[in-house]
Design a protein around this motif. Structure first.
Motif, PDB file in Angstrom:
ATOM      1  N   MET A  10      23.127  46.231  31.548  1.00 14.83           N
ATOM      2  CA  MET A  10      23.124  47.083  32.739  1.00 14.83           C
ATOM      3  C   MET A  10      24.457  46.983  33.470  1.00 14.83           C
ATOM      4  O   MET A  10      24.987  47.985  33.955  1.00 14.83           O
ATOM      5  N   VAL A  11      24.998  45.778  33.550  1.00 16.43           N
ATOM      6  CA  VAL A  11      26.283  45.575  34.228  1.00 16.43           C
ATOM      7  C   VAL A  11      27.390  46.319  33.483  1.00 16.43           C
ATOM      8  O   VAL A  11      28.234  46.970  34.098  1.00 16.43           O
ATOM      9  N   ALA A  34      27.305  41.507  40.695  1.00 17.11           N
ATOM     10  CA  ALA A  34      26.692  41.197  39.401  1.00 17.11           C
ATOM     11  C   ALA A  34      27.558  40.231  38.599  1.00 17.11           C
ATOM     12  O   ALA A  34      27.044  39.258  38.036  1.00 17.11           O
ATOM     13  N   TYR A  35      28.859  40.493  38.556  1.00 21.83           N
ATOM     14  CA  TYR A  35      29.746  39.568  37.836  1.00 21.83           C
ATOM     15  C   TYR A  35      29.723  38.185  38.480  1.00 21.83           C
ATOM     16  O   TYR A  35      29.743  37.168  37.787  1.00 21.83           O
ATOM     17  N   ALA A  41      33.834  34.958  36.456  1.00 17.43           N
ATOM     18  CA  ALA A  41      34.854  35.022  37.512  1.00 17.43           C
ATOM     19  C   ALA A  41      35.994  35.970  37.151  1.00 17.43           C
ATOM     20  O   ALA A  41      36.494  36.686  38.021  1.00 17.43           O
ATOM     21  N   ALA A  42      36.389  36.013  35.893  1.00 19.61           N
ATOM     22  CA  ALA A  42      37.506  36.878  35.500  1.00 19.61           C
ATOM     23  C   ALA A  42      37.143  38.350  35.703  1.00 19.61           C
ATOM     24  O   ALA A  42      37.932  39.122  36.267  1.00 19.61           O
ATOM     25  N   LEU A  48      37.025  43.325  41.569  1.00 17.33           N
ATOM     26  CA  LEU A  48      37.336  43.191  42.990  1.00 17.33           C
ATOM     27  C   LEU A  48      38.731  43.745  43.287  1.00 17.33           C
ATOM     28  O   LEU A  48      38.922  44.477  44.259  1.00 17.33           O
ATOM     29  N   ALA A  49      39.696  43.430  42.441  1.00 20.21           N
ATOM     30  CA  ALA A  49      41.066  43.920  42.646  1.00 20.21           C
ATOM     31  C   ALA A  49      41.117  45.447  42.553  1.00 20.21           C
ATOM     32  O   ALA A  49      41.765  46.101  43.379  1.00 20.21           O
ATOM     33  N   GLN A  50      40.419  46.024  41.577  1.00 19.74           N
ATOM     34  CA  GLN A  50      40.392  47.481  41.437  1.00 19.74           C
ATOM     35  C   GLN A  50      39.765  48.127  42.665  1.00 19.74           C
ATOM     36  O   GLN A  50      40.269  49.115  43.192  1.00 19.74           O
TER      37      GLN A  50
END
Length: 75
Positions: A10-11, A34-35, A41-42, A48-50
């Motif tokens: 799903m993720v 979800a991550y 973490a990667a 998160l950066a995007q």
């Protein structure tokens, strides 16, 4: 476990959809959370950066993203 494989699927579908339809702040928040919960973490940091770059001017969304990134990993 099978449940974990289903969750990862799903993720991945969410991540794929966001690549083609990136204007979805709630989707990005869900993906980052979800991550984080999966302990990836990667991938969390990349998403998160995007999302931070896309919503740089939106403090409300940036706050939601930061909170999502702090979600505790599953045990």
């Amino acid at each position: 476990p099978a449940d974990l494989a289903m969750i990862r699927g799903m993720v991945e579908r969410l991540a794929t959809r966001l690549k083609s339809q990136p204007d979805d702040p709630e989707g990005w928040v869900r993906l980052v959370r979800a991550y984080a919960v999966l302990g990836d973490a990667a991938s969390r940091d990349a998403a998160l950066a995007q999302a931070r770059a896309r919503y740089a001017g939106r403090k409300d969304i940036l706050d939601q993203l930061a909170e999502a990134a702090r979600a505790e990993p599953m045990r």
